[in-house]
Scaffold this motif. Structure first.
Motif, mmCIF file in Angstrom:
data_model
loop_
_atom_site.group_PDB
_atom_site.id
_atom_site.type_symbol
_atom_site.label_atom_id
_atom_site.label_comp_id
_atom_site.label_asym_id
_atom_site.label_seq_id
_atom_site.Cartn_x
_atom_site.Cartn_y
_atom_site.Cartn_z
ATOM 1 N N TYR A 140 0.816 -1.200 0.000
ATOM 2 C CA TYR A 140 0.000 0.000 0.000
ATOM 3 C C TYR A 140 0.859 1.263 0.000
ATOM 4 O O TYR A 140 0.607 2.208 -0.761
ATOM 5 C CB TYR A 140 -0.921 0.024 1.222
ATOM 6 C CG TYR A 140 -2.132 -0.870 1.134
ATOM 7 C CD1 TYR A 140 -2.670 -1.238 -0.091
ATOM 8 C CD2 TYR A 140 -2.755 -1.342 2.282
ATOM 9 C CE1 TYR A 140 -3.785 -2.050 -0.172
ATOM 10 C CE2 TYR A 140 -3.881 -2.157 2.216
ATOM 11 C CZ TYR A 140 -4.388 -2.512 0.989
ATOM 12 O OH TYR A 140 -5.493 -3.310 0.914
ATOM 13 N N ASN A 141 1.861 1.291 0.884
ATOM 14 C CA ASN A 141 2.685 2.491 1.000
ATOM 15 C C ASN A 141 3.511 2.743 -0.244
ATOM 16 O O ASN A 141 3.580 3.871 -0.743
ATOM 17 C CB ASN A 141 3.596 2.388 2.233
ATOM 18 C CG ASN A 141 2.874 2.677 3.527
ATOM 19 O OD1 ASN A 141 2.673 3.828 3.890
ATOM 20 N ND2 ASN A 141 2.450 1.640 4.225
ATOM 21 N N VAL A 142 4.140 1.699 -0.769
ATOM 22 C CA VAL A 142 4.999 1.874 -1.949
ATOM 23 C C VAL A 142 4.189 2.309 -3.156
ATOM 24 O O VAL A 142 4.513 3.304 -3.828
ATOM 25 C CB VAL A 142 5.773 0.581 -2.258
ATOM 26 C CG1 VAL A 142 6.500 0.693 -3.588
ATOM 27 C CG2 VAL A 142 6.776 0.274 -1.150
ATOM 28 N N VAL A 143 3.092 1.590 -3.439
ATOM 29 C CA VAL A 143 2.310 1.896 -4.642
ATOM 30 C C VAL A 143 1.622 3.250 -4.516
ATOM 31 O O VAL A 143 1.538 4.006 -5.497
ATOM 32 C CB VAL A 143 1.282 0.779 -4.914
ATOM 33 C CG1 VAL A 143 0.447 1.113 -6.132
ATOM 34 C CG2 VAL A 143 1.986 -0.558 -5.114
ATOM 35 N N SER A 144 1.125 3.582 -3.331
ATOM 36 C CA SER A 144 0.466 4.871 -3.151
ATOM 37 C C SER A 144 1.430 6.029 -3.379
ATOM 38 O O SER A 144 1.070 7.039 -4.005
ATOM 39 C CB SER A 144 -0.148 4.962 -1.747
ATOM 40 O OG SER A 144 -1.201 4.040 -1.591
ATOM 41 N N VAL A 145 2.648 5.895 -2.866
ATOM 42 C CA VAL A 145 3.641 6.944 -3.074
ATOM 43 C C VAL A 145 3.933 7.101 -4.568
ATOM 44 O O VAL A 145 4.017 8.219 -5.090
ATOM 45 C CB VAL A 145 4.941 6.630 -2.305
ATOM 46 C CG1 VAL A 145 6.086 7.503 -2.798
ATOM 47 C CG2 VAL A 145 4.729 6.849 -0.820
ATOM 48 N N ILE A 146 4.060 6.006 -5.272
ATOM 49 C CA ILE A 146 4.360 6.058 -6.701
ATOM 50 C C ILE A 146 3.229 6.737 -7.474
ATOM 51 O O ILE A 146 3.448 7.677 -8.243
ATOM 52 C CB ILE A 146 4.605 4.643 -7.258
ATOM 53 C CG1 ILE A 146 5.904 4.068 -6.680
ATOM 54 C CG2 ILE A 146 4.688 4.678 -8.787
ATOM 55 C CD1 ILE A 146 6.146 2.613 -7.033
ATOM 56 N N VAL A 147 1.996 6.281 -7.250
ATOM 57 C CA VAL A 147 0.879 6.787 -8.053
ATOM 58 C C VAL A 147 0.560 8.240 -7.709
ATOM 59 O O VAL A 147 0.159 9.022 -8.576
ATOM 60 C CB VAL A 147 -0.365 5.879 -7.878
ATOM 61 C CG1 VAL A 147 -1.018 6.077 -6.529
ATOM 62 C CG2 VAL A 147 -1.374 6.120 -8.986
ATOM 63 N N LEU A 148 0.746 8.636 -6.441
ATOM 64 C CA LEU A 148 0.488 10.024 -6.069
ATOM 65 C C LEU A 148 1.590 10.951 -6.579
ATOM 66 O O LEU A 148 1.326 12.082 -6.979
ATOM 67 C CB LEU A 148 0.355 10.151 -4.546
ATOM 68 C CG LEU A 148 -0.919 9.566 -3.932
ATOM 69 C CD1 LEU A 148 -0.852 9.599 -2.413
ATOM 70 C CD2 LEU A 148 -2.156 10.315 -4.407
ATOM 71 N N SER A 149 2.831 10.462 -6.562
ATOM 72 C CA SER A 149 3.947 11.297 -7.000
ATOM 73 C C SER A 149 3.885 11.572 -8.499
ATOM 74 O O SER A 149 4.312 12.636 -8.965
ATOM 75 C CB SER A 149 5.280 10.638 -6.644
ATOM 76 O OG SER A 149 5.457 9.425 -7.350
ATOM 77 N N VAL A 150 3.350 10.636 -9.260
ATOM 78 C CA VAL A 150 3.248 10.820 -10.712
ATOM 79 C C VAL A 150 2.376 12.032 -11.045
ATOM 80 O O VAL A 150 2.664 12.779 -11.993
ATOM 81 C CB VAL A 150 2.667 9.552 -11.375
ATOM 82 C CG1 VAL A 150 2.275 9.817 -12.826
ATOM 83 C CG2 VAL A 150 3.676 8.411 -11.305
#
Length: 313
Positions: A140-150
């Motif tokens: 959850y943390n890794v994917v959320s950071v990636i998708v929000l940062s994009v």
């Protein structure tokens, strides 16, 4: 069918009544934002890690540690993020795609999912659910950071900070520490286990009350089309596809029930915090949390009734 319905209400109602208790206490002014922030921090940093640690070390790992279930859960979580992201690219404005994707897939497994698993399957549900929650927190943390940062124009992706935060996450640490203790069969002093039990038992009721205290009926009434779409993904499409995939792999019984409860749990409050951190649309994130929290009472109950009626859980 009536028996399945009654049994399902016995599982879901106690959990959601605690959420409504928190909502009522906040409206009465008996708890405030300061209490909720402090109590939520206590649950995240102390009581929930203690509960997860004890549930794992006291579990029968031969039955609680299920690699196939855990790998499927993590794999499907990654796949669901990918599908929701593609849907967001096709259907929603550029700036809202990160919030939509996170809201459509990120579930409150640490509190609501775990409480439902414990209510349905007792210590077994707590043990299996604890390991599943520990595993999916990283995803959850890794994917959320990636998708929000994009889709963030203000906050750059900082993988070093992400790795540091994950390494210090109390829930992850409690699971990492508990597994070797359980595998080695180390016996902790009875007084320590008793004190830990007192501490851990605070997690679910206190966490559920805090969730209720953060809910806003006004936000629910303001639910946008994007929030409703994300909520439909969270409550219907993700658990439905997840259960169908699990059935294709031969996953049945309590394992399937816990998987359904985790996939169908409402949106995580952490998604609101991350939205603010990335200077994204935090109001949209809040709407998704509110809608899925109320809606999950019906979707989870209906899903459990159907699964029980079909004899799958």
């Amino acid at each position: 069918m009536l028996a399945a319905f009654t049994h399902t209400l016995e599982i879901t109602l106690p959990v959601f009544l605690m959420v409504f208790l928190g909502l009522g206490l906040k409206r009465l002014g008996w708890i405030d934002a300061a209490f909720i922030n402090t109590a939520s921090s206590l649950v995240f940093r102390v009581t929930m890690p203690t509960l997860l640690f004890l549930s794992i070390i006291q579990a029968d790992l031969d039955s609680a540690l299920q690699p196939r279930l855990i790998l499927y859960f993590v794999g499907f979580t990654l796949a669901s993020f990918g599908l929701a992201w593609l849907w967001a690219i096709w259907r929603h404005p550029y700036v809202e795609r990160g919030i939509f994707t996170q809201g459509a897939c990120r579930a409150n497994n640490g509190i609501v999912g775990l409480a439902l698993a414990a209510s349905q399957y007792g210590d077994y549900g707590l043990s299996v659910g604890g390991i599943m929650a520990g595993a999916v927190i990283v995803v959850y943390n890794v994917v959320s950071v990636i998708v929000l940062s994009v889709y963030s124009q203000d906050v750059p992706t900082d993988l070093r900070s992400l790795a540091r935060n994950l390494a210090k996450n109390p829930l992850i640490l409690s699971v990492v520490l508990a597994i070797p203790v359980a595998l080695l069969g180390l016996d902790l002093p009875a007084w320590l286990l008793t004190s830990g039990g007192y501490l851990g038992s605070m997690s679910l009721p206190l966490g559920l009350i805090c969730i209720g205290g953060t809910l806003s009926v006004t936000a629910f009434k303001r639910g946008s089309t994007i929030a409703l779409d994300a909520s439909l993904w969270k409550l219907v499409w993700v658990p439905l596809l997840g259960v169908l995939g699990a059935l294709a792999l031969g996953i049945r019984g309590p394992a399937l029930g816990i998987l359904f409860l985790f996939l169908g749990s409402p949106g995580a409050a952490a998604s609101f915090v991350m939205a603010k951190a990335f200077k994204a649309n935090d109001k949209l994130a809040a709407n998704i949390i509110v809608i899925t929290t109320f809606g999950s009472m019906f979707s989870l109950s209906l899903g459990l009734i159907v699964l029980k009626w079909l004899g799958l859980v």
